[in-house]
Design an enzyme around this catalytic site. Sequence first.
Site, PDB file in Angstrom:
ATOM      1  N   ASN A  24      74.811  13.363  61.594  1.00 38.18           N
ATOM      2  CA  ASN A  24      73.991  12.598  60.650  1.00 38.18           C
ATOM      3  C   ASN A  24      74.771  11.415  60.063  1.00 38.18           C
ATOM      4  O   ASN A  24      74.164  10.440  59.622  1.00 38.18           O
ATOM      5  CB  ASN A  24      73.433  13.529  59.582  1.00 38.18           C
ATOM      6  CG  ASN A  24      72.279  14.354  60.134  1.00 38.18           C
ATOM      7  OD1 ASN A  24      71.953  14.260  61.325  1.00 38.18           O
ATOM      8  ND2 ASN A  24      71.651  15.147  59.294  1.00 38.18           N
ATOM      9  N   GLU A  41      66.098  12.653  72.694  1.00 41.38           N
ATOM     10  CA  GLU A  41      66.952  13.779  72.314  1.00 41.38           C
ATOM     11  C   GLU A  41      66.883  14.000  70.801  1.00 41.38           C
ATOM     12  O   GLU A  41      66.716  15.118  70.320  1.00 41.38           O
ATOM     13  CB  GLU A  41      68.395  13.507  72.748  1.00 41.38           C
ATOM     14  CG  GLU A  41      69.366  14.557  72.248  1.00 41.38           C
ATOM     15  CD  GLU A  41      70.757  14.473  72.879  1.00 41.38           C
ATOM     16  OE1 GLU A  41      70.944  13.648  73.807  1.00 41.38           O
ATOM     17  OE2 GLU A  41      71.651  15.218  72.439  1.00 41.38           O
TER      18      GLU A  41
END
Lengths: 375, 376
Positions: free
Chosen positions: A362, A243
Site C-alpha cells: 500500500n 491484479e
Amino acid sequence: MEILKFSEEHLAFEKRLEAFMDFDVIPNIQKWEKDKIVPKSVWKQLGENGFLCPNLPKKYGGTGGDFLHSVLVAKQLARSNFNGLATFIHSDIVVPYIESYGTEKQLNKYLPGCVTGDIITAVGMTEPDSGSDLASMNTTAVEDGDSFVINGTKTFISNGVNCDLVILAAKNPEGENPHKAVSLFLVEDGTKGFKKGKPLEKMGWKSQDTSELFFSDCRIPKENLLGSLGNGFKMLMAKLQQERLICSVSAMYFCENMLKWTVDYLKKKGALESQVARFALSEMGTEITIGKVFMEKLVEEHMKKESIIVETSMGKYFTTDLVKRISLRCLELIGDFGSLEECPVARTFRDSRITSIFAGTNEIMKEIIAKFSYS
Amino acid sequence: MELNLTRSQKEIQKAATTFAKGEFDKNLALNLDKEGKFPEEIWKKAAELGLIGIHIDGDNKLSLVDSVIVAQSLCAVDSGIGSSILSTTNGAELLFMDGDENFRAKYLEPLLTGDKICSLAYLESEKNLQSTNTRAYLQDGVVTLSGSKIYVINADAADYFIILCLISLKEEPSENLSLIVVDKNTDGINIRSLGEKLGFRMNPVANVDFSEAKIPAANILTFNCESKLKKYLAIDRILKASVAIGIAKGAFTRALEYTKLRKQFGKAIAGFQVTKHKFADMDTQIQSANLLTFQAAQNIENANFDELPSAQALLTASKAAVYVCDEAVQLMGGYGYMAEYDVERFYRDAKALEITYPSSSALKDIIASKVIGKVK
C-alpha cells in the site's frame, strides 16, 4: 447501490460454485490448512466445472465468460472464508499474461491446460532482496545459442509448490537500463535447474502453497520467451491493474462476510444492546458499503477497458486496509471467542493481513497515486 | 527514554534480558507456537533464577515494579515464551495477599520454585464477574463445588486452580463471592479444551466444569473476596500491560533492525520519511504506555489500589502493542508475514491480549466510571 449487473447465466454459475464450495471445499479447509497445501486434484475438479479461467475464449477451452465470473469466484471464496485456493492468482493474474502476450503456439500449448486445471500457474517477480523495488531484481536470463539460461531465486511465490508453469521475470545482466532489461519467460515444472522450495510458514493463507523458486543454470528454449525481449516491465505494469483490482474485489467480499458473521454472533449473544457495538457496526457497515460501491465502479470501468491506474491503486490501498481494520474491529466486538481459531474472524484476520502487502504494498499504491495525481 | 530505575531494578532488567536472550531459542518458539505447547524447561530455569513471581516472592510487600520489568524484558525477547512462563503464577497474588503460612508453603512456594503451575478460574460469562454461578457448600469440613468456568488459562498444565465461587455455610446459597484452591486431581473436574488459539498459543485455554468436587475446608482462601479480587484485578491489568509493552518493544526492535538493513530504491527503508514517522509514533505509544504502567505499579507498591491507573495503563498498552505490531508487519513486508520473522506471532499475541478479558471495552467502563462519576 449495486452497480454490477449479473445475468441469469452468472447467477447460475455462482450457484454451481457455491455448491462446489459447500461440498468439496469447506469441509476440507482445516485439513488443507494443516497440510499447507491444497491437493492438485481440487484444481482439476475446479477446472472440470469451468471455475478456472472463466473468461478465456472457447477456442482455448474456456467458457467464454467475462470478468464478472471472476468477481463471483472471489465472492464465493470469501464466503467460504478461504484463501488457500487462490485461484484468482492463476485465473486473473497469471494466465492473462499468456493470453495477452503469448504466441499462437504458446496459447495453444498452455491455455487449455490452464482451464482444465492440468496446468497450475504462478508468477515469479519478488526476490529475497527485491520486493517493492522490482527493477533491482537479480535473476538473470542469458541468451546462449537457442536457449536462455536462467539463474536466481524468487520468493513469496503463490502456488509455488503446485505450479506446473511459472511466468518468470528475469533480466539481461548486460542491460544498462534496468527497466528495459527485464523480460518474461515461461518455465515449466520439471525443467532441469528449476527447483521449488517448501511451503513457507505464514501468518495466514496457510493452505496457499507460497514458496521460494530456485533457478540454477536453468536452460529453457528461446521460444519460451513471453512477449518481446526487454518488454517485461511494460507487460507487468499493464497487467497489474487487473491484479490489484481483483484484490479489492476479494477484500470487499471478505469485509461483508466478516461483518455479517459478527452481527449474527452479537445478536445471538444479545450484545446489540450495547450502544458502542451498534455504533461500531454502523460505522463498519458504512465504510464497507462505500468501499463496495467504489469497487464495483472499478470493475465496471475495467470491463470497459478503461485505464484506471490511479483509481485501482486507490481501491487496492483502501480496500485491503479496510479488510484489516474490519477484522481488527470485529475481533474486538467478538471478544474472548475471537481469540480462538474456532472463530472464523480469527482466520480472516490472519489471512487479510497480507493483502496490504502483496500485489504492490500500500506504500507503493500511495506513491503511484501521488505520482499521477499530485505531482 | 529510560525510566528512573533503582540499581536493583536495573539488575533485574539485565538478568531477565540476558536470560531470555540466552534461553529463548527462536526455532523452539516457532515450534511451540505451532504445536500449542508450553516451554517447560525454560520455565524451570527462569524459576531457578528467581524470575517467576518476583513480585510475590517477599514477605508482605508486593514489588510489582520488578515484575513489570521482568515481563517487559522477557516478552520483548519472545512474546510467547515470555508470557507463557509468567502465566504459571496466574492468580497467585491472591495466595500472596490472603494466604496464611500454610497456604503460602503449600501453594505459593511451589510456583516460585517452578515446581507447580496455578490457574485462576474466575470467568463464567465473557462480560463480567457479576455472573458467578459456581456454588459450593461447606459441611463437616468438606466443601462441595459445582459449576463451570470458561477461558481458563493453562487448565491442562495447572496443578491447582483458584476458583471464584459462592460458598454457603449451610446448604442455602450465599451471595458472597469467595475463593477456594482446588487441586486438579480432585474428582469431579472435567476439562474441555477450547482448541487452537489465535495468539498466546503456548498457553492453551479450556473450559473447566466442576460437578460435586469435594475439597477440604482448609482450602478456602478468602470468604467474601470482592475487595481482594478488585485489588488482584488491578495487579493483573498491570502485568498484562507489561506483557503488551514487552511485545510492542520486541516488534519495534525487529522492525527497526530489518528496515535499517533492507534496501529498496537504493536506500534503507528506515531512511524513508514515512518510515521515520511511523517509528516516531510507535515509540511514542510505547513510552506513553510504559509511563502509565510504571506509575500504576508504583501506586500498588504504595498500597494504592485505585482502579483507574491500571485500567488506563492496560488500555494504552494493549492498543500500543496491536498498533506497533501491525506497523512492524507492514514495514517488514512479505517477511513480516512469515512466521520466521516473529512479528506476525507478536501481532497475534497482541491482538489476543487486547480482545480477551478484560477487553478494551471493559477497561473503558472502569475508566469512565472513575472519570465521570455518577450521572443523574
